[in-house]
Scaffold this motif. Structure first.
Motif, short mmCIF file in Angstrom:
data_model
loop_
_atom_site.label_atom_id
_atom_site.label_comp_id
_atom_site.label_asym_id
_atom_site.label_seq_id
_atom_site.Cartn_x
_atom_site.Cartn_y
_atom_site.Cartn_z
N ARG A 148 0.83 -1.19 0.17
CA ARG A 148 -0.03 0.08 0.17
C ARG A 148 0.80 1.18 0.13
O ARG A 148 0.81 2.29 -0.83
CB ARG A 148 -1.08 -0.16 1.22
CG ARG A 148 -1.68 1.08 1.40
CD ARG A 148 -2.79 1.10 2.64
NE ARG A 148 -3.19 2.35 3.05
CZ ARG A 148 -4.59 2.69 3.06
NH1 ARG A 148 -5.38 1.71 2.77
NH2 ARG A 148 -4.81 3.53 3.89
N LYS A 149 2.01 1.30 0.78
CA LYS A 149 2.86 2.31 0.96
C LYS A 149 3.58 2.64 -0.33
O LYS A 149 3.69 3.60 -1.08
CB LYS A 149 3.94 2.03 2.02
CG LYS A 149 4.88 3.19 2.13
CD LYS A 149 5.61 2.98 3.54
CE LYS A 149 6.59 4.26 3.62
NZ LYS A 149 7.76 4.18 4.25
N ARG A 150 4.21 1.55 -1.06
CA ARG A 150 4.69 1.44 -2.61
C ARG A 150 3.83 2.10 -3.33
O ARG A 150 4.09 3.15 -4.10
CB ARG A 150 5.23 0.18 -2.78
CG ARG A 150 5.76 0.44 -4.31
CD ARG A 150 6.20 -1.05 -4.91
NE ARG A 150 4.96 -1.84 -5.56
CZ ARG A 150 4.38 -1.54 -6.60
NH1 ARG A 150 4.92 -0.59 -7.47
NH2 ARG A 150 3.21 -2.24 -6.88
N LEU A 151 2.50 1.81 -3.58
CA LEU A 151 1.51 2.17 -4.58
C LEU A 151 1.39 3.71 -4.31
O LEU A 151 0.89 4.27 -5.24
CB LEU A 151 0.43 1.48 -4.39
CG LEU A 151 0.32 0.07 -5.02
CD1 LEU A 151 -0.95 -0.74 -4.49
CD2 LEU A 151 0.37 -0.11 -6.45
N LEU A 152 1.20 4.08 -3.04
CA LEU A 152 1.01 5.63 -2.85
C LEU A 152 2.29 6.39 -2.78
O LEU A 152 2.24 7.69 -2.32
CB LEU A 152 0.39 5.52 -1.47
CG LEU A 152 -0.97 5.09 -1.25
CD1 LEU A 152 -1.68 5.01 -0.01
CD2 LEU A 152 -2.03 5.54 -2.39
N THR A 153 3.31 5.81 -3.17
CA THR A 153 4.62 6.71 -3.43
C THR A 153 4.87 7.17 -4.91
O THR A 153 4.85 6.43 -5.77
CB THR A 153 5.98 5.86 -3.02
OG1 THR A 153 5.76 5.40 -1.72
CG2 THR A 153 7.14 6.78 -3.03
#
Ligand code: FAD
Ligand code: NAD
Length: 466
Positions: free
Chosen positions: A201-206
């Motif tokens: 989730r963190k990666r997708l939102l970076t």
């Protein structure tokens, strides 16, 4: 007279178009322009078509107002607002022969005074000439010129860094804008299905923006505006997790501005929660992560792996193949790596009747719209007065620089040549930025549409659709 417009005939021709079919034999010289950007269209606007047969060749059937391109991916302005069809400029040229080929120039054959053009789609030939021989997909043809004005611009430079071409997105042409938007929307949707704390989730939102020049800074600022002003309203917890990184190899961003303004810009970006990585160069890009190396001392670098969902590559430009091929053939070009070396009349060094303006030319100025526009105006006036090569040398007048930072703040250094007229940063500068950009738009239709987009923003959300 007037411009008639017609499309490629559907009839299949077995014969290749011949050179003679593309030459208008009315005693006037043929001026061929390559490119429909700042240089090519500004030249077209100013050239006196009663004195020359004018042909414009460009694979892009529109002009793009690049200064507002960073506002397009998030829908601050609509993509259609900042492009203007070539035909809208061509129809105003009613005093003579003006033709347009929607095709790419692939080779400048200077000994023969011709340009080889190739179409990748069915070619639109708009013009008054009786020759309706249309060029079809994958066809090529030769166009004869007496004078050639090359304004093909430049292309994004990846510096050969592995993975950039495959995984990065550029912001150079209008079609890049919906690609960025689509990727970001899809990542938001996918992230929303995952639990908070999930590294995916963190990666997708970076979002990683590489290059702290004006393209990178303005794009990062616009993306952050979307997150703060809109995403926060309907997906607040997800919006808080979006992290934009801006990575710059030099110790400062926007290095064309004075240090007071660059420090201010850095402060604004950090306040809006964009993470700035200075003295940091991206050295490798993979599918879901990239490697960035930060210079911590003269001898030491620190390596960091940054997982990303969206990668925007904005590290500047390099010459297009047609230009680098030509450079190799001309000894006077001395293997120039930045573009075609031109003399004080913007004539390509080593050639007799070929001129270069804008980003494909090296005349000693920054590759900006401002320079391309002034060079085009100068050259067309020289052509109109038929003072080719005898006119006064080109002189550039610098009107300064402006950049949007996000959060309704901009920086500006407005000059008249060497005279400083205004230097500042903040909300007032943002309004000055808006007014000046409106005045720079080269068509009333586009100006009207951009004004409507900004007005709409006061009442409605941005159009942020796939
Ligand atoms: P372009 O405008 O890029 O036009 C090149 C044209 O040539 C295009 O029509 C292209 O399709 C065509 N072409 C390409 N290959 C061929 C071929 N083989 N044959 C024929 N035609 C071809 N400058 C500023 O001064 N102020 C700004 O605020 C600003 N903002 C910018 C924002 C962004 C996002 C970007 C990317 C650039 C910005 N610039 C700005 C820089 C400015 O856009 C360029 O310096 C300017 O576009 C150069 O004009 P040009 O005519 O040389 O090239
Ligand atoms: P640029 O060349 O101005 O900036 C690119 C930046 O990327 C540089 O600062 C460079 O140090 C950095 N960089 C290069 N490789 C890197 C790497 N591997 N890792 C990290 N950083 C790296 O490019 P641009 O911003 O696309 O601008 C291109 C031209 O268009 C310039 O002449 C600019 O002035 C003009 N422009 C002007 C405006 C404006 O006036 N508002 C807006 C956009 C572009």
């Amino acid at each position: 007279s007037g411009i008639s417009s017609f499309k490629t005939s559907a009839k299949k021709t077995t014969q290749q178009p011949t050179l003679s079919s593309y030459v208008t034999d009315n005693g006037k010289k043929n001026v061929v322009i390559l490119g429909s950007g700042w240089g090519g269209i500004s030249f077209l606007q100013h050239i006196d078509e009663s004195k020359y047969n004018v042909t414009l060749i460009s694979p892009r059937p529109h002009f793009l107002f690049t200064p507002l391109l960073p506002s397009a991916p998030v829908g601050t302005v609509d993509e259609k607002s900042i492009i203007e069809p070539v035909v809208n400029f061509a129809v105003k040229k009613t005093k003579g022969n003006v033709s347009y080929y929607e095709a790419q120039a692939t080779k400048i054959n200077y000994p023969e005074n011709t340009v080889t053009i190739k179409s990748f789609s069915n070619v639109n030939h708009l013009g008054l000439s009786k020759n309706s021989d249309a060029i079809k997909k994958n066809d090529s043809a030769e166009i004869k010129y007496d004078y050639l004005v090359s304004a093909v611009g430049a292309e994004p430079n990846t510096f050969g860094i592995p993975g950039v071409q495959e995984h990065g997105m550029f912001l150079k042409e209008i079609e890049d804008s919906p690609k960025i938007r689509k990727q970001f929307i899809e990542n938001i949707e996918r992230a929303n299905l995952l639990q908070k704390g999930d590294p995916e989730r963190k990666r997708l939102l970076t979002i990683v923006v590489v290059g702290g020049g004006p393209t990178g800074v303005e794009t990062a600022g616009e993306l952050q505006d979307y997150v703060d002003q809109e995403l926060k309203k309907f997906l607040p917890s997800l919006a808080e997790e979006v992290q934009i990184h801006l990575i710059e190899a030099l110790p400062v961003i926007l290095n064309m501005f004075e240090s007071k303004l660059t420090s201010y810009a850095q402060k604004v970006l950090e306040q809006t929660s964009i993470k700035l990585h200075l003295k940091t160069a991206v050295s490798k890009v993979e599918d879901k992560q990239l490697i960035a190396k930060t210079k911590v001392s003269d001898t030491e670098t620190k390596e960091e792996i940054i997982p990303y969902g969206t990668l925007i590559w904005a590290t500047g430009n390099k010459p297009r193949a047609i230009i680098s091929d030509l450079i190799k053939e001309i000894p006077e070009q001395a293997n120039s790596r930045r573009g075609l070396l031109v003399d004080e009349h913007l004539k390509v060094k080593g050639l007799n009747n070929v001129y270069a303006i804008g980003d494909n030319a090296v005349a000693g100025f920054a590759p900006t719209a401002q320079v391309a526009h002034q060079e085009a105006e100068y050259l067309s006036k020289v052509f109109n007065k038929q003072q080719i090569d005898t006119a006064k040398p080109f002189k550039y007048l610098h009107y300064g620089a402006l950049a949007y930072l996000g959060a309704e703040k901009a920086i500006a250094n407005i000059t008249y040549g060497k005279k400083q007229l205004y230097t500042g940063g903040g909300l007032l500068t943002f309004y000055i930025w808006r007014v000046l950009y409106l005045s720079m738009i080269i068509s009333w239709r586009s100006r009207f549409k951009v004004m409507s987009d900004w007005f709409k923003l006061a009442f409605f959300k941005r159009d942020f659709f796939k």
